[in-house]
Design an enzyme around this catalytic site. Structure first.
Site, PDB file in Angstrom:
ATOM      1  CE  LYS A  82      -0.481   0.734   5.048  1.00  0.00           C
ATOM      2  NZ  LYS A  82       0.096   2.138   5.199  1.00  0.00           N
ATOM      3  CB  THR A  83       4.108   2.192   1.735  1.00  0.00           C
ATOM      4  OG1 THR A  83       3.375   1.952   2.883  1.00  0.00           O
ATOM      5  CG2 THR A  83       4.938   3.656   1.739  1.00  0.00           C
ATOM      6  CG  ASP A 270      -0.810   4.969   4.752  1.00  0.00           C
ATOM      7  OD1 ASP A 270      -1.598   4.109   4.263  1.00  0.00           O
ATOM      8  OD2 ASP A 270       0.325   4.910   5.153  1.00  0.00           O
ATOM      9  CD  GLU A 271      -1.745   2.347   8.253  1.00  0.00           C
ATOM     10  OE1 GLU A 271      -2.749   1.443   8.343  1.00  0.00           O
ATOM     11  OE2 GLU A 271      -0.412   1.793   8.228  1.00  0.00           O
ATOM     12  CD  GLN A 301      -3.511  -4.733   8.595  1.00  0.00           C
ATOM     13  OE1 GLN A 301      -2.196  -4.725   9.035  1.00  0.00           O
ATOM     14  NE2 GLN A 301      -3.578  -4.643   6.955  1.00  0.00           N
TER      15      GLN A 301
END
Length: 718
Positions: A82-83, A270-271, A301
């Site tokens: 994903k990064t 992100d996240e 997650q």
């Protein structure tokens, strides 16, 4: 007010920004080639018409990078890159001229991640990334907004930011000024409540009546108001204000919100599964239609509800922008073997609500994850230590191995075993068990009883007592040193003026330990019972620390004597300045111990998971609601997906509990975690440890004896 966002004075060019002209949203100009033609060079390098920064992406990753229209949800499973997708997407936006660097808002969850992202983007576009002032954490971006518009919330632009300790000290002053008992209403507890309220976007006037009445004799709301007024007087804000104030600014100035909406052509987060309601509301305020908004995350997650994060943000994202939302799923895993992924998929597939996403990989392996049953926690520690050493003998460095656990104190017996075997380790998600202050206090009492001339232990121990400071402790130790019988000398000394009955209790405990009448390991229980009132006085999280002390007591039971226990721990004498566990030098090899929360985002070749039993995972403190149980399931999933080649889930059959029932402390028989029911055992290699070795010769002889007996019996019936 100007209609041109870039003409506004508070959007002066950031250092490194390329000169630009006003642009209309409907027809964005191509971004200038930063660094003397970087874009041209990047676009010139093609492989079959593909820019080189897209080379190597799998089809799903490329779809996530190139889908630029509408709101986009990238469901990125563990280990799916994903990064890389997020950074490549930013590079693609820049290189296709969809926005200037200063028109991209990219949000990460750590400043380190922001720096790494900028470096990766620079590598992708072939040079330094200039003019990206809006890349950082939610809080760092909040600071930037507040510096520009502080006067709108009653602050000056030179406001200061209070850290957690500053906040607690300030709240203590307010509680005392209000004439409240700060022992009954601890400042740390109220600081945590305020932080929770702010993460939910609740100001003093918004907090629920029940919450307001539950604190400070029903004065919770008044104290919250007083706290905010004091912050304003100090020209200061706390971390929650860095998110609360931007929302207040946007509400007061709708035109300003519109300008920011136009400014940020693309927002990437992100996240996203770890965002809270307040953070989500900021994003929705800036991008109400979702156009240009990209969020990347994995609902499986989401494990930070204790920070007010909510999995609902990512689960509800498609419905919030229906039918315009684009969903791209990344399910090809580049980390783990297929058997590990199959087991992890099976665990999370039992979740009550989730996005359908089954991880897969081309990394085949004949080795399934092991589900290892051991007798108790001591055997669990020995099993892990044995396997870690076996792996090292096979060439796997200690740093490539990790031991994960649900709660910090779960690793206590393992830490003692590792110390005994001289296996170096670093612990994340809490201090080392033997380096925490309360454990050191207990060990100091035992050391001082063992050797009353141990001034290091005595100096630490005496300052636990109220009214005893360094100078008093020093005088007492000096007098004891001059006497042939130090404990006897201690017993006849006058009590320090402000120590009261605590001094008498301390002296009598030392006398009883010196006589040895209690015996071992009853002596450590004696010390714990003496220390418990001080633990409650000194530490606001006393209940969690008490679990550590009970664990220490259980460990001590495995040693023959107090002297043997203290010697074999091989610890340095505790002192007042060594409460923090140090990190080994970078060139040393050491085993990783970590809570699951601290392990998120990491990966190791070999992973061990401790205490895969009900009561630990799920924690017996987190089974009150369905949402809590589902987060515990996700915690196990996160732990399992940290493993690359090997995964061991350890199930101790007996587990020590403290004070959980009318019978007090006891060992209970543990059940395998409910998250691995019998239907999932097919995904694991189920085994026990230690394995029973069969004596082949003896077995053959036993069988021969049975045959001979049978022959004789048959003969009797002839």
């Amino acid at each position: 007010m100007s209609n041109s966002f870039d003409d506004m004075p508070f959007f002066d060019e950031e250092p490194g920004d390329a000169p630009r002209k006003p642009q209309q949203p409907a027809a964005p100009a191509r971004a200038p080639a930063a660094g003397g033609g970087i874009a041209a060079r990047a676009m010139a390098a093609r492989d079959g018409g593909r820019p080189d920064y897209l080379t190597g992406l799998n089809p799903e990753q490329r779809e996530a990078v190139e889908t630029l229209e509408g709101p986009v949800l990238v469901l990125a499973g563990a280990g799916t890159g994903k990064t890389r997708v997020l950074t490549t997407r930013i590079a693609h936006i820049l290189q296709t001229g969809r926005a200037f660097p200063s028109q991209i808002l990219a949000v990460t969850f750590t400043n380190k991640a922001a720096r790494e992202m900028k470096e990766r983007i620079a590598l992708l576009v072939g040079g330094a990334v200039e003019g990206m002032p809006w890349l950082g954490t939610f809080h760092s971006i909040g600071v930037k907004l507040l510096r520009r518009h502080a006067e709108l919330v009653g602050l000056r632009s030179d406001f200061t930011i209070l850290d957690t300790d500053d906040v607690i000290r300030l709240i203590k002053q307010i509680i005392q000024a209000e004439g409240l008992d700060d022992k009954r209403w601890p400042a740390k507890q109220f600081a945590g409540m305020i932080d929770t309220w702010k993460n939910k976007g609740l100001g003093p006037a918004d907090i629920p009546e029940g919450d307001a009445r539950a604190f400070a004799n029903g004065r919770g709301r008044d104290l919250y108001f007083a706290y905010q007024n004091r912050l304003s007087t100090l020209n200061a804000c706390d971390f929650g204000d860095l998110l609360m104030h931007p929302i207040a600014i946007f509400r007061k100035q709708p035109d300003l919100l519109k300008e920011y909406h136009q400014k940020f052509r693309f927002i990437l987060v992100d996240e996203y599964q770890d965002t809270n309601r307040l953070q989500s509301s900021i994003l929705l305020a800036l991008k109400p239609t979702g156009q240009g908004l990209t969020v990347v995350g994995d609902d499986a997650q989401s494990i930070y509800s204790f920070r007010a994060a909510t999995v609902r943000n990512i689960l509800d994202f498609p419905a919030s922008f229906s039918p315009a939302a684009n969903i791209v799923t990344l399910d090809r895993n580049y980390r783990s073997t297929q058997p590990i992924l199959a087991a992890a998929n099976a665990v999370i597939d039992l979740a009550s609500e989730r996005f359908t996403k089954n991880l897969w990989t081309e990394r085949e392996s004949p080795e399934r994850p092991r589900l290892v049953t051991v007798r108790d926690e001591n055997d669990q520690a020995r099993y892990v230590a044995d396997k870690v050493l076996d792996n090292r003998e096979e060439g796997v460095k200690l740093k490539s191995q990790a031991v994960l656990f649900r709660a910090s104190h779960h690793s206590g017996p393992l830490e003692v075993e590792l110390t005994r075997r001289n296996i170096p380790f670093v612990k994340f998600g809490g201090l080392k068990f033997l380096d925490s202050a309360h454990v050191k206090d207990m060990l100091a009492a035992l050391r001082f009883a063992q050797n009353p001339r141990d001034r290091v232990a005595g100096f630490r121990l005496m300052q636990i007592l109220p009214g005893v400071g360094p100078s008093t402790a020093q005088k007492v130790l000096d007098q004891m040193a001059d006497d042939a019988s130090p404990i006897a000398a201690l017993a006849v000394m006058p009590a320090p003026p402000r120590s009261g009955e605590e001094w008498t209790s301390f002296v009598s405990t030392m006398q009883e330990l010196k006589t040895g009448k209690a015996g071992w390991p009853a002596e450590i229980e004696l010390v714990r019972r003496w220390y418990e009132p001080h633990l409650e006085r000194l530490h606001e999280d006393a209940s969690a620390r008490l679990a550590d002390l009970v664990q220490l007591e259980q460990i001590a039971g495995g040693y023959a004597s107090r002297e043997r226990f203290l010697t074999e721990l091989t610890l340095d004498p505790p002192d007042a300045t060594s409460d923090q566990a140090g990190v080994p030098l970078l060139d040393e090899d050491y085993l990783i111990l970590s809570t699951i929360h601290s392990a998120k985002g990491q990966e190791w070749t070999k992973v061990f998971m401790l205490n895969v039993i009900d009561g630990c995972i799920p924690s017996d403190l987190a089974v009150g609601t369905t949402a809590e149980i589902e987060e515990e399931r996700r915690l196990l999933y996160v732990a399992m997906t940290r493993a690359k080649d090997s995964l061991d889930l350890v199930v101790p059959q007996r587990f020590f509990t403290y004070g959980q029932n009318s019978q007090g402390d006891r060992h209970v028989y543990a059940s395998r975690s409910r998250f691995i029911p019998a239907t999932l055992l097919q995904f694991f290699e189920v085994c026990g440890w230690p394995q029973v070795k069969t004596d082949t010769a003896a077995a053959q002889q036993a069988r021969q004896v049975r045959i001979d007996v049978g022959a004789r019996m048959r003969g009797m019936w002839r």
